[in-house]
Write a protein that holds these residues in place. Structure first.
Motif, PDB file in Angstrom:
ATOM      1  N   GLY A 159       0.801  -1.212   0.000  1.00  0.00           N
ATOM      2  CA  GLY A 159       0.000   0.000   0.000  1.00  0.00           C
ATOM      3  C   GLY A 159       0.834   1.262   0.000  1.00  0.00           C
ATOM      4  N   GLY A 175      -4.023  -7.555  -1.442  1.00  0.00           N
ATOM      5  CA  GLY A 175      -3.699  -6.144  -1.346  1.00  0.00           C
ATOM      6  C   GLY A 175      -3.813  -5.610   0.062  1.00  0.00           C
ATOM      7  N   HIS A 176      -2.805  -4.860   0.489  1.00  0.00           N
ATOM      8  CA  HIS A 176      -2.810  -4.219   1.807  1.00  0.00           C
ATOM      9  C   HIS A 176      -3.096  -2.731   1.650  1.00  0.00           C
ATOM     10  CE1 HIS A 176      -0.588  -2.085   5.170  1.00  0.00           C
ATOM     11  NE2 HIS A 176      -1.483  -2.813   5.826  1.00  0.00           N
ATOM     12  N   SER A 177      -4.031  -2.201   2.449  1.00  0.00           N
ATOM     13  CA  SER A 177      -4.294  -0.772   2.515  1.00  0.00           C
ATOM     14  C   SER A 177      -4.676  -0.225   1.126  1.00  0.00           C
ATOM     15  CB  SER A 177      -3.052  -0.080   3.090  1.00  0.00           C
ATOM     16  OG  SER A 177      -3.291   1.253   3.415  1.00  0.00           O
ATOM     17  N   TYR A 178      -3.954   0.776   0.623  1.00  0.00           N
ATOM     18  CA  TYR A 178      -4.195   1.296  -0.733  1.00  0.00           C
ATOM     19  C   TYR A 178      -4.091   0.180  -1.766  1.00  0.00           C
ATOM     20  CZ  TYR A 178      -2.946   3.717  -5.114  1.00  0.00           C
ATOM     21  OH  TYR A 178      -2.871   4.139  -6.433  1.00  0.00           O
ATOM     22  N   GLY A 213      -5.444  -2.534  -1.588  1.00  0.00           N
ATOM     23  CA  GLY A 213      -6.776  -3.084  -1.756  1.00  0.00           C
ATOM     24  C   GLY A 213      -7.527  -2.406  -2.889  1.00  0.00           C
ATOM     25  N   TYR A 218      -8.078  -9.081   0.855  1.00  0.00           N
ATOM     26  CA  TYR A 218      -7.907  -7.711   1.319  1.00  0.00           C
ATOM     27  C   TYR A 218      -7.370  -7.728   2.748  1.00  0.00           C
ATOM     28  CZ  TYR A 218     -10.767  -6.230  -2.658  1.00  0.00           C
ATOM     29  OH  TYR A 218     -11.262  -5.998  -3.929  1.00  0.00           O
ATOM     30  N   GLY A 246      -7.623  -3.303   4.068  1.00  0.00           N
ATOM     31  CA  GLY A 246      -7.670  -2.691   2.753  1.00  0.00           C
ATOM     32  C   GLY A 246      -8.921  -1.912   2.407  1.00  0.00           C
ATOM     33  N   GLU A 262     -12.871  -0.476   6.535  1.00  0.00           N
ATOM     34  CA  GLU A 262     -12.564  -1.840   6.094  1.00  0.00           C
ATOM     35  C   GLU A 262     -13.819  -2.717   6.181  1.00  0.00           C
ATOM     36  OE1 GLU A 262      -9.225  -3.081   8.508  1.00  0.00           O
ATOM     37  OE2 GLU A 262      -8.294  -1.107   8.295  1.00  0.00           O
TER      38      GLU A 262
END
Length: 238
Positions: free
Chosen positions: A12, A66-69, A71, A88, A91, A197
């Motif tokens: 992210g 995906g982590h954070s952004y 996601g 996610y 995310g 989230e």
């Protein structure tokens, strides 16, 4: 096409692929195929296009995480034909036409909002862009809570900024409409309001959601649990 599924770990904002390091180690040790590409954090469309192209060059099915952004990136990039599932981790899950700013705007701000720093960067044509990063002094508590202080300070001075343009750019695709998904909520997250989230995961009707009493960098603080969710997703897809 190869039948072995490749796990693609997408980082992210304010981080790089090494943020997945402890999870990557565990997945590799278990014999899985894993790659963790860079995300350039310039715009949602450009970042998603790059990850989609990266995924499409992999021989065989892909589980996109995906982590954070990241996601938001996999939400758009995950429409690639060989993506078979989405995971996610703390995310963002966007809807078509929705931006990060719009999704976040529906909930109280996290501690991140008051600790962002803005700086110009040059572009080839037109007005300069704006880089957004986390204040170095606040980074350990806001972004890297739960980590050793020395490690958090190293991450603070080596963070990868996110272009401000990425906050306002709407998603153009929603892979979660056609691909099964799994989610991890970091209930002690100070970077993203955990309700953001939860809302995104519920709207996307993810197949399974796990809540962990963990900070934003849950991959660093709870790598066993994160790796378990990813491997469980692989098992279900198999």
């Amino acid at each position: 096409m190869s039948s072995a599924t490749t796990i693609v770990l997408v980082h992210g904002a304010f981080a790089d692929a090494s943020s997945w390091g402890p999870v990557t180690e565990r997945l590799l040790a278990a014999g899985h195929r894993v790659v963790a590409p860079p995300v350039f954090n310039r715009s949602l469309s450009a970042d998603a296009a790059y990850i989609k192209s990266f995924v499409e060059q992999i021989d065989g099915p892909v589980l996109l995480c995906g982590h954070s952004y990241g996601g938001a990136v996999i939400t758009v990039a995950g429409v690639a034909d060989n993506v078979v599932g989405l995971v996610y981790v703390s995310g963002y899950v966007l809807e078509i036409g929705e931006s990060l700013g719009q999704l976040q705007g529906g909930f109280p701000d996290s501690d991140l909002a008051a600790n962002l720093v803005y700086a110009p960067y040059p572009v080839a044509d037109g007005e300069p862009g704006t880089d957004v990063s986390v204040d170095v002094a606040a980074f350990p508590e806001v972004f890297a809570a739960g980590l050793d202080r020395t490690r958090a300070q190293v991450l603070a001075v080596s963070q990868r900024p996110l272009s401000a343009a990425a906050f306002g750019e709407p998603a153009t695709a929603t892979a979660w409409r056609t691909k099964p998904g799994w989610g991890i909520v970091s209930s002690a997250d100070r970077t993203i309001n955990p309700d953001v989230e939860r809302f995104g995961y519920q709207r996307a009707a993810l197949r399974s959601v796990v809540e962990l009493d963990a900070p934003h960098l849950v991959m660093q603080t709870h790598p066993d649990e994160v790796a378990a969710v990813i491997t469980e997703a692989l098992a279900e897809l198999a």
